[in-house]
Design an enzyme around this catalytic site. Structure first.
Site: not given
Ligand code: WQD
Length: 377
Positions: A172, A224, A144-145, A168, A202
């Site tokens: 990884k 999200l 993961s990134a 997390y 990503f």
């Molecule tokens: C994206 C943005 C939140 C929900 C994911 C995977 C993780 C890893 C990385 C695989 C963030 C914001 C979210 C909400 C919000 N990938 N958000 N309100 O955190 O980048 O992680 O990619 O290994 O496993 O889960 O993705 O979709 O959770 O969040 O404001 O109700 O949306 O703060 O900035 P994230 P996300």
């Protein structure tokens, strides 16, 4: 079973019932060359996903299409994992592993770190031990990134230091190190030991264009995009919380590199094809320092950063839904910007994340409206 010519190669897909896993299973099936064998404990997924994979494969390839096989196994149960490998030993064994099974919520990992270490690290060790015991030498690891933490440069190259900021991300990074040490271990000859590609994702988004397969976590989505889709279809209340607008980014919300789930799934097939080229030919390990062993890491991203606000707007456009949101504090473990430099994967794997944002949102919405209640009962 054969597809009329060469016998199918068995590929074990851990976490194959999940969002990324099930789309990887579809990508494997549609090549007509692989027999996907899924192990999954069903913790965050539905068996229905695999039925949809089989349906899509038949749509693509006709009645002859290979069908995925499911074993309900928890990676923490070392014996159960080994029993799966043993089951296929007499028929030629498992040729490669695509290892996706993991707990993966950045925020949650800070609350229950031990569960994350037991599943993500302990489970991986059980898997790797069985691979060694049953002479399975090829692995594509789902990384993961988030292993980059707060990167020094954006877009992020693979040479960016691994410095995770969440439990997390640390699990990884730890598994990448374990795998690399296995690749480094002394071997009888070049092709005799473990060969590995770690694919650092990503943010996957969207769904299979057929609308038959998509993201269906159990309970309220943490991510999200699936949350925005479920709000628009009425499965979740219109009460989105935006976790912080005080980040050092254009509009103050976090920037992420969203890529279409089918591009990401295809990236796994490209990684698998690349890592299995014999060392007698030029391959992705040819320039590896012998002390580092046949281990490579690649970013799978689009190289285009989008903020939370950008994504809300894109989904408003795709769904016609008028999202309401409340701005609240930051979520634990979130970093300001994770945007990939995708050039190495393009150069060495031929990987390009083609689909644009509107396609991701349209495919996601198509899936959500076709299955307003998801795979659930
Ligand atoms: C994206 C943005 C939140 C929900 C994911 C995977 C993780 C890893 C990385 C695989 C963030 C914001 C979210 C909400 C919000 N990938 N958000 N309100 O955190 O980048 O992680 O990619 O290994 O496993 O889960 O993705 O979709 O959770 O969040 O404001 O109700 O949306 O703060 O900035 P994230 P996300």
């Amino acid at each position: 079973t054969t597809n009329g010519s060469a016998p199918l190669k068995r590929v074990l897909v851990t976490g194959g019932l999940g969002y990324i896993g099930s789309h990887v299973v579809v990508a494997l099936l549609s090549t007509g060359q692989y027999q996907p064998i899924v192990i999954d404990n069903g913790h965050n997924a539905y068996d229905e996903a695999l039925k949809r994979c089989a349906e899509i494969a038949r749509d693509d390839l006709g009645a002859e299409a290979p069908q995925p096989i499911l074993h309900r196994v928890d990676l923490r149960d070392a014996q159960a994992v080994d029993d799966v490998f043993a089951k296929y030993d007499s028929e030629g064994g498992i040729w490669a592993v695509i290892h996706l099974a993991a707990l993966k919520a950045v925020g949650e990992s800070g609350e229950i770190p031990l569960a994350y270490y037991k599943v993500n690290v302990g489970g991986s060790m059980n898997l790797l031990e069985s691979m060694e015991k049953h002479n399975c030498k090829n692995i594509v690891f789902s990384s993961s990134a988030t292993v980059y933490g707060v990167p020094e440069t954006i877009p992020i190259p693979e040479t960016s230091p691994v410095a995770p900021e969440s439990a997390y991300g640390r699990t990884k990074a730890m598994v990448e190190n374990i795998i690399q040490d296995l690749c480094r271990a002394p071997r009888k000859d070049q092709d005799d030991g473990l060969r590995a590609v770690s694919v650092r994702y990503f943010n996957p988004a969207g769904a299979h264009p057929s609308g038959k397969l998509g993201e269906e976590p159990r309970g309220r989505p943490g991510n999200l995009l699936p949350l925005l889709a479920q709000i628009a279809v009425g499965r979740e209340k219109n009460d989105l919380k935006v976790f912080g607008t005080d980040f050092p980014t254009p509009d103050g919300t976090c920037v992420r590199d969203y890529l279409h789930i089918m591009d990401l799934a295809h990236g796994h097939v490209l990684a698998l094809n690349a890592l299995t080229v014999p060392s007698s030919q030029q391959n992705i390990f040819s320039n590896c320092d012998p002390k580092d062993g046949p281990f490579r890491a690649f970013n799978l991203g689009k190289g285009k950063g989008m903020s939370v606000m950008n994504m809300i707007e894109a989904m408003r456009k795709a769904t016609g839904f008028d999202y309401k949101y409340e701005i609240v504090g930051r979520r634990r473990g979130d970093v300001p910007d994770l945007t990939a430099d995708p050039t190495l994967a393009e150069k060495e794997l031929g990987f390009v994340a083609k689909a644009d944002l509107d396609t991701m949102c349209r495919d996601l919405w198509n899936f959500q409206t076709k299955h307003p209640n998801g795979y659930g009962n």
